[in-house]
Design a protein around this motif. Structure first.
Motif, PDB file in Angstrom:
ATOM      1  N   ILE A 286      40.986  43.650  38.877  1.00 32.14           N
ATOM      2  CA  ILE A 286      40.948  43.324  37.447  1.00 32.14           C
ATOM      3  C   ILE A 286      42.354  42.979  36.963  1.00 32.14           C
ATOM      4  O   ILE A 286      42.567  41.980  36.264  1.00 32.14           O
ATOM      5  CB  ILE A 286      40.373  44.503  36.635  1.00 32.14           C
ATOM      6  N   ILE A 287      43.336  43.809  37.355  1.00 31.89           N
ATOM      7  CA  ILE A 287      44.719  43.560  36.947  1.00 31.89           C
ATOM      8  C   ILE A 287      45.200  42.211  37.477  1.00 31.89           C
ATOM      9  O   ILE A 287      45.860  41.440  36.771  1.00 31.89           O
ATOM     10  CB  ILE A 287      45.637  44.698  37.445  1.00 31.89           C
ATOM     11  N   LEU A 288      44.862  41.903  38.746  1.00 28.98           N
ATOM     12  CA  LEU A 288      45.271  40.628  39.342  1.00 28.98           C
ATOM     13  C   LEU A 288      44.693  39.451  38.570  1.00 28.98           C
ATOM     14  O   LEU A 288      45.398  38.482  38.261  1.00 28.98           O
ATOM     15  CB  LEU A 288      44.822  40.571  40.804  1.00 28.98           C
ATOM     16  N   ASN A 289      43.409  39.516  38.223  1.00 34.69           N
ATOM     17  CA  ASN A 289      42.780  38.406  37.506  1.00 34.69           C
ATOM     18  C   ASN A 289      43.327  38.266  36.089  1.00 34.69           C
ATOM     19  O   ASN A 289      43.479  37.149  35.587  1.00 34.69           O
ATOM     20  CB  ASN A 289      41.260  38.598  37.475  1.00 34.69           C
ATOM     21  N   VAL A 290      43.633  39.393  35.446  1.00 29.93           N
ATOM     22  CA  VAL A 290      44.243  39.322  34.117  1.00 29.93           C
ATOM     23  C   VAL A 290      45.634  38.695  34.216  1.00 29.93           C
ATOM     24  O   VAL A 290      46.037  37.892  33.365  1.00 29.93           O
ATOM     25  CB  VAL A 290      44.312  40.722  33.477  1.00 29.93           C
ATOM     26  N   ALA A 291      46.383  39.046  35.284  1.00 30.00           N
ATOM     27  CA  ALA A 291      47.714  38.467  35.476  1.00 30.00           C
ATOM     28  C   ALA A 291      47.625  36.959  35.691  1.00 30.00           C
ATOM     29  O   ALA A 291      48.438  36.191  35.154  1.00 30.00           O
ATOM     30  CB  ALA A 291      48.405  39.133  36.660  1.00 30.00           C
TER      31      ALA A 291
END
Length: 470
Positions: A286-291
């Motif tokens: 999730i963090i990767l996709n938000v980044a």
């Protein structure tokens, strides 16, 4: 931990998207020149005329005849345009080149053929035009101007201007120089005007002090000269008044945080978190996709910023029009946000562009989540750009006019970080267990307040830009 293969699959996508972003902003150009083959010389010719002017009626067909001859029987290619003297373009040429009447011809932006030279015999005018254009095809402007402007450290309203005028040609020129004629500039001492002969290889140094009031930039000096090729004009870009722009990094960061606020972004982040959670269940995914979503926003801001930089660099005068456009867009968006809040407050159905945006990207997102996140960020950045446009234009003006490119890039970077910090914070909350249903419920409960607050921010940005606060 990332699910096995997630990071290895992500890196090529991130690198590809970053490369595409870099190439779109800093295109690599290549030129190939055939050895021993040269293209035709190109000469730009502008004719300013007036209806009812006898000399103009004679000059126009003579000019057309001369240009037809050159285009058909020589290596010179002529780009020709005509403007009526009282048209917007005609008036601009009169002011820029200090024209004395019509007909007047401007060749390659520096050689001026005035009405006196057009008068009389058509055959003489025909030969004159041919000769002037032939001379202009390989003419090099000999007059070089080195101009500096600094603010007096002991008096904030006083500027010191120095002009070094050099003649790098092989013949003398008779030059006329006039500076410091803006409204708001008062020359207090020194030489802002000069007229005289500069020998080949010679130079003239002119310096003056002036008080400045209410200006962030000055008009270019009026410079014209005569040599054996006739009358010419030297054009310089506008100068930024030193100290007109100053940015505090903390202020820029806060401005970015304000510009980054948008209630619509919550719906997009909820969509990203829900899709990734259902596919992998991995919080770091999730963090990767938000980044990557934030990278898409930054890419759009970078491309649009570079585009504005290029446009204003080529045509500095459009900066003022862009400022008015941004103010108008901000006010229109603020009005729409208030209307949206009112509709929600009264319980009326409200269409959502965000839902349409998500629906259009969802088919791609199910197959290529990282690419979909980047695309969502880019599309959202386009929608959000007008809200940050005022601050962007202010920073870009500093870069263009002060030529402090490195400092300006730092300003843009700090501002961009402020824009994406709220997005990263919301994404982190979702990744750490703040449920998507809970966030959606909070968004729905406070939708009226969020949209009203968004409208207030947009209106305040417009007001701040009108008042030159940003």
């Amino acid at each position: 931990m990332f699910r096995r293969g997630t990071l290895s699959n992500a890196l090529p996508v991130i690198l590809l998207l970053s490369a595409l972003t870099f190439c779109s902003v800093f295109p690599v150009s290549s030129q190939s020149v055939a050895q021993g083959v040269t293209g035709p010389d190109t000469v730009d010719v502008v004719l300013i005329y007036s209806h009812g002017c006898v000399a103009c009626e004679r000059a126009r067909p003579v000019t057309a005849q001369a240009l037809s001859y050159l285009n058909n029987s020589s290596s010179i290619k002529v780009n020709y345009v005509e403007y009526i003297d009282n048209s917007r373009e005609g008036l601009e040429y009169f002011e820029r080149y200090h024209l004395k009447g019509v007909p007047s011809m401007i060749i390659n932006g520096n050689t001026v053929v005035g009405p006196d030279e057009f008068g009389g015999d058509s055959g003489v005018a025909y030969n004159l035009i041919l000769q002037k254009i032939r001379d202009a095809s390989d003419y090099t402007v000999p007059v070089i101007i080195d101009r500096t402007m600094v603010r007096d450290p002991s008096n904030a309203t006083l500027i010191n201007v120095a002009n070094m005028i050099r003649n790098e040609g092989n013949e003398s020129v008779f030059l006329s120089f006039s500076d410091g004629e803006d409204n708001g500039i008062n020359v207090t001492s020194g030489n802002a005007k000069w007229e005289g002969t500069i020998p080949a290889g010679g130079s003239v140094s002119l310096a003056y002090n002036a008080t400045v009031s209410g200006l962030d930039r000055t008009q270019s000096p009026k410079i014209s000269y005569m040599d054996s090729g006739g009358a010419h004009v030297v054009l310089l870009p506008e100068d930024m008044v030193p100290g007109s722009y100053s940015f505090d990094l903390l202020t820029l960061l806060i401005a970015g945080l304000v510009a980054g606020f948008n209630p619509c972004i919550i719906a997009i982040l909820i969509f990203i978190a829900a899709e990734v959670a259902s596919a992998t269940g991995n919080k770091l995914d999730i963090i990767l996709n938000v980044a990557v979503f934030c990278l898409g926003i930054l890419a759009v801001y970078l491309v649009i910023g570079a585009g504005l930089f290029e446009a204003v660099s080529i045509i500095p005068s459009i900066a003022g029009y862009l400022e008015y456009a941004v103010i108008g867009i901000l006010l229109a968006l603020a009005t729409y946000a208030f209307y949206n809040a009112y509709q929600r407050y009264t319980g009326k159905a409200v269409g959502s562009a965000t839902r349409g945006l998500i629906a259009s990207v969802k088919p791609l997102y199910t197959k290529y989540r990282l690419a979909g996140s980047f695309l969502l960020g880019g599309l959202f950045g386009m929608i959000k750009m007008p809200c940050a446009g005022g601050i962007y234009l202010a920073i870009l003006s500093k870069i263009i006019l002060s030529k402090e490119i490195l400092e300006g890039v730092v300003y843009l970077l700090v501002f961009d970080i402020g824009v994406i910090l709220p997005v990263l914070a919301l994404g982190l909350l979702l990744a750490l267990g703040f449920g998507t249903e809970r966030m959606e419920k909070l968004r729905a409960q406070h939708a009226v307040l969020l949209h009203a607050l968004n409208g207030a921010i947009l209106a305040l940005l417009a007001a701040a830009f009108v008042l030159n606060i940003i």
